[in-house]
Design an enzyme around this catalytic site. Structure first.
Site, PDB file in Angstrom:
ATOM      1  N   SER A  59      -0.650  -3.975  -4.807  1.00  0.00           N
ATOM      2  CA  SER A  59      -0.735  -3.292  -6.105  1.00  0.00           C
ATOM      3  C   SER A  59       0.267  -2.172  -6.304  1.00  0.00           C
ATOM      4  O   SER A  59       0.328  -1.579  -7.381  1.00  0.00           O
ATOM      5  CB  SER A  59      -2.153  -2.729  -6.302  1.00  0.00           C
ATOM      6  OG  SER A  59      -2.433  -1.732  -5.334  1.00  0.00           O
ATOM      7  N   TYR A  62       6.431  -1.526  -2.326  1.00  0.00           N
ATOM      8  CA  TYR A  62       7.108  -2.746  -1.926  1.00  0.00           C
ATOM      9  C   TYR A  62       6.166  -3.941  -1.861  1.00  0.00           C
ATOM     10  O   TYR A  62       6.605  -5.086  -1.997  1.00  0.00           O
ATOM     11  CB  TYR A  62       7.810  -2.545  -0.586  1.00  0.00           C
ATOM     12  CG  TYR A  62       9.099  -1.773  -0.711  1.00  0.00           C
ATOM     13  CD1 TYR A  62      10.193  -2.345  -1.363  1.00  0.00           C
ATOM     14  CD2 TYR A  62       9.229  -0.486  -0.207  1.00  0.00           C
ATOM     15  CE1 TYR A  62      11.377  -1.648  -1.496  1.00  0.00           C
ATOM     16  CE2 TYR A  62      10.414   0.217  -0.328  1.00  0.00           C
ATOM     17  CZ  TYR A  62      11.488  -0.366  -0.975  1.00  0.00           C
ATOM     18  OH  TYR A  62      12.668   0.328  -1.112  1.00  0.00           O
ATOM     19  N   ASP A 119     -11.380  -3.465   0.608  1.00  0.00           N
ATOM     20  CA  ASP A 119     -10.846  -2.666   1.702  1.00  0.00           C
ATOM     21  C   ASP A 119     -10.238  -3.600   2.743  1.00  0.00           C
ATOM     22  O   ASP A 119     -10.959  -4.320   3.447  1.00  0.00           O
ATOM     23  CB  ASP A 119     -11.977  -1.835   2.319  1.00  0.00           C
ATOM     24  CG  ASP A 119     -11.520  -0.985   3.503  1.00  0.00           C
ATOM     25  OD1 ASP A 119     -10.301  -0.949   3.786  1.00  0.00           O
ATOM     26  OD2 ASP A 119     -12.385  -0.364   4.148  1.00  0.00           O
ATOM     27  N   ALA A 148      -0.163   1.667   2.971  1.00  0.00           N
ATOM     28  CA  ALA A 148       0.013   3.112   3.179  1.00  0.00           C
ATOM     29  C   ALA A 148      -1.283   3.770   2.738  1.00  0.00           C
ATOM     30  O   ALA A 148      -1.569   3.851   1.543  1.00  0.00           O
ATOM     31  CB  ALA A 148       1.187   3.634   2.370  1.00  0.00           C
ATOM     32  N   TYR A 246       9.397  12.685   9.433  1.00  0.00           N
ATOM     33  CA  TYR A 246       9.113  11.268   9.239  1.00  0.00           C
ATOM     34  C   TYR A 246       9.286  10.494  10.545  1.00  0.00           C
ATOM     35  O   TYR A 246       8.313  10.264  11.252  1.00  0.00           O
ATOM     36  CB  TYR A 246       9.985  10.669   8.123  1.00  0.00           C
ATOM     37  CG  TYR A 246       9.407   9.342   7.671  1.00  0.00           C
ATOM     38  CD1 TYR A 246       8.469   9.292   6.652  1.00  0.00           C
ATOM     39  CD2 TYR A 246       9.753   8.150   8.297  1.00  0.00           C
ATOM     40  CE1 TYR A 246       7.893   8.088   6.264  1.00  0.00           C
ATOM     41  CE2 TYR A 246       9.190   6.944   7.929  1.00  0.00           C
ATOM     42  CZ  TYR A 246       8.264   6.916   6.911  1.00  0.00           C
ATOM     43  OH  TYR A 246       7.687   5.734   6.548  1.00  0.00           O
ATOM     44  N   LYS A 255       4.853   4.076  12.934  1.00  0.00           N
ATOM     45  CA  LYS A 255       5.833   3.019  12.694  1.00  0.00           C
ATOM     46  C   LYS A 255       6.346   2.427  14.011  1.00  0.00           C
ATOM     47  O   LYS A 255       6.630   1.226  14.092  1.00  0.00           O
ATOM     48  CB  LYS A 255       7.000   3.562  11.874  1.00  0.00           C
ATOM     49  CG  LYS A 255       6.608   4.065  10.488  1.00  0.00           C
ATOM     50  CD  LYS A 255       5.935   3.008   9.645  1.00  0.00           C
ATOM     51  CE  LYS A 255       5.659   3.493   8.238  1.00  0.00           C
ATOM     52  NZ  LYS A 255       4.964   2.479   7.413  1.00  0.00           N
TER      53      LYS A 255
END
Length: 406
Positions: A59, A62, A119, A148, A246, A255
């Site tokens: 939604s 990316y 969920d 995210a 980050y 990540k």
């Protein structure tokens, strides 16, 4: 006489503070999705076979762009999952309206692609979604994982983990853009405390590879992986200018876990000739990235350097599909698909760094593309979208597209 407007029909304004708006404009969201669709070249002939795709996080950002690119260019069937809030005292979330628009595109193109509001972290969602995939398609060709989230509840343990945006080791001080109610822009210095070990571990549990791995494992256990199955989790590296918070911060730890998960999943997928990748996308204005101190300033400077050469999420998602459908995707030495080379090239980073180090409150509007950033940010919520009359009342209480029954 015209009938009185429904109670949920009203003028919607961009109410909120900072980078968080609490209202979304449905017509603006619809038009934003239509503009994304218009970026995708229509193929000369329909695909010989419609691939079945599961998109986790369909939604926004990316995940949304990949869904639209896949629908238009590759005629994908399948399921998209996101968790959005319906209208109540306020409008629905922007993702709610974007999903309605995405569903209309799928219908218009004749794709058997449906959307679930659920969920993605929950085992019940996995079971119900896989029941649906098994019944309607019998197997899956691709899984795109684009999540995210600020928190994750592990339904197996009952524990809720919260992610944080913090540096590791020492506090981090940087400059950030702030917008006032009168639309003036300010360059502010902010300091973020370093993360504790517990906060780092929790962020990895939310944003790392554990849930992605559970989805792939669940598909494998149900025998739903088609030969040559490929899956990709979307990630970001970013500039050395923002790396302290980050790539070398809590999100970076998550990540890194995502990337190590790709290797483990590739071994697991050998039985079906499959492969798991991470895709390192370039910078974009998303709700997730605007929350990271320093990133709004960095992206505005990046746009100031590149101008219209700054690729959109749809452009990058088309490149991602080109890689996923290629016989041998173009990967780096770590096995990652790289869509960020345009951003991290030496000339671009040198030009951005020069502006980053020289910018002052007096030159911020000269060196950074503030109008573009503001419009991009507000369009995430359906505002500042060309062609929308924001003075006209609109219906906010719109139903989610009919969810198929497993």
């Amino acid at each position: 006489m015209h009938p009185p407007p429904r109670q949920s029909e009203r003028v919607v304004t961009p109410t909120g503070r900072g980078y968080l708006l609490v209202e979304s404009h449905p017509v603006g969201c619809f038009r934003s999705v239509a503009r994304m669709r218009a970026e995708v070249p229509v193929p000369e002939k329909p695909p010989a076979r419609r691939p079945t795709v599961l998109v986790i996080g369909s939604s926004a950002g990316y995940g949304l762009a990949s869904t639209i690119a896949g629908l238009v260019q590759y005629g994908i069937d399948g399921v998209g999952i996101s968790l959005e809030r319906p209208a109540g005292h306020r409008s629905a979330t922007a993702g709610w309206y974007r999903t309605i628009a995405s569903n209309a595109i799928a219908y218009d193109l004749g794709s058997d692609f449906s959307f679930r509001n659920a969920d993605a972290f929950a085992d019940a969602t996995k079971t119900e979604t896989l029941d649906l995939l098994a019944k309607r398609f019998g197997g899956v060709d691709y899984l795109i994982y684009s999540v995210a989230a600020p928190r994750r509840t592990d339904t197996r343990s009952g524990t809720t983990y919260h992610s944080v945006l913090k540096p590791l080791g020492t506090p981090y001080t940087t400059r950030n853009l702030e917008f006032a109610d009168d639309e003036a822009v300010y360059l502010r210095e902010v300091t973020v405390d370093s993360a504790s070990e517990a906060e780092t571990a929790a962020t990895v549990r939310v944003m790392g590879g554990e849930d992605w791995s559970r989805w792939v494992t669940a598909l494998a256990e149900r025998g739903l992986l088609r030969d040559g199955f490929r899956t990709v989790a979307l990630t970001y590296i970013g500039s050395p200018l923002t790396s302290a918070i980050y790539r070398r911060g809590t999100i970076g730890a998550a990540k890194a876990d995502l990337e190590s998960t790709a290797g483990a999943l590739t071994e697991q997928l050998a039985a079906v000739g499959g492969h798991a990748y991470t895709s390192v996308n370039g910078a974009a204005i998303t709700q997730a990235l605007t929350a990271i101190p320093g990133v709004p300033l960095y992206v505005s400077l990046l746009r100031g350097v590149l101008g219209n050469r700054f690729p959109s999420p749809v452009e990058q998602s088309l490149q991602l599909w080109n890689q996923l459908t290629a016989e041998w995707p173009d990967v780096d030495e770590a096995g990652r698909i790289r869509l960020d080379r345009w951003e991290l090239s030496d000339p671009v980073q040198a030009a951005v760094a020069e502006r980053w180090h020289s910018i002052t409150p007096e030159t911020v509007t000269e060196l950074a593309d503030i109008p573009w950033f503001r419009a991009q940010f507000r369009s995430l919520y359906g505002f500042d979208v060309p062609g929308v009359d924001y003075g006209t009342p609109v219906e906010t209480d719109l139903p989610w597209p009919n969810e198929p029954t497993p």
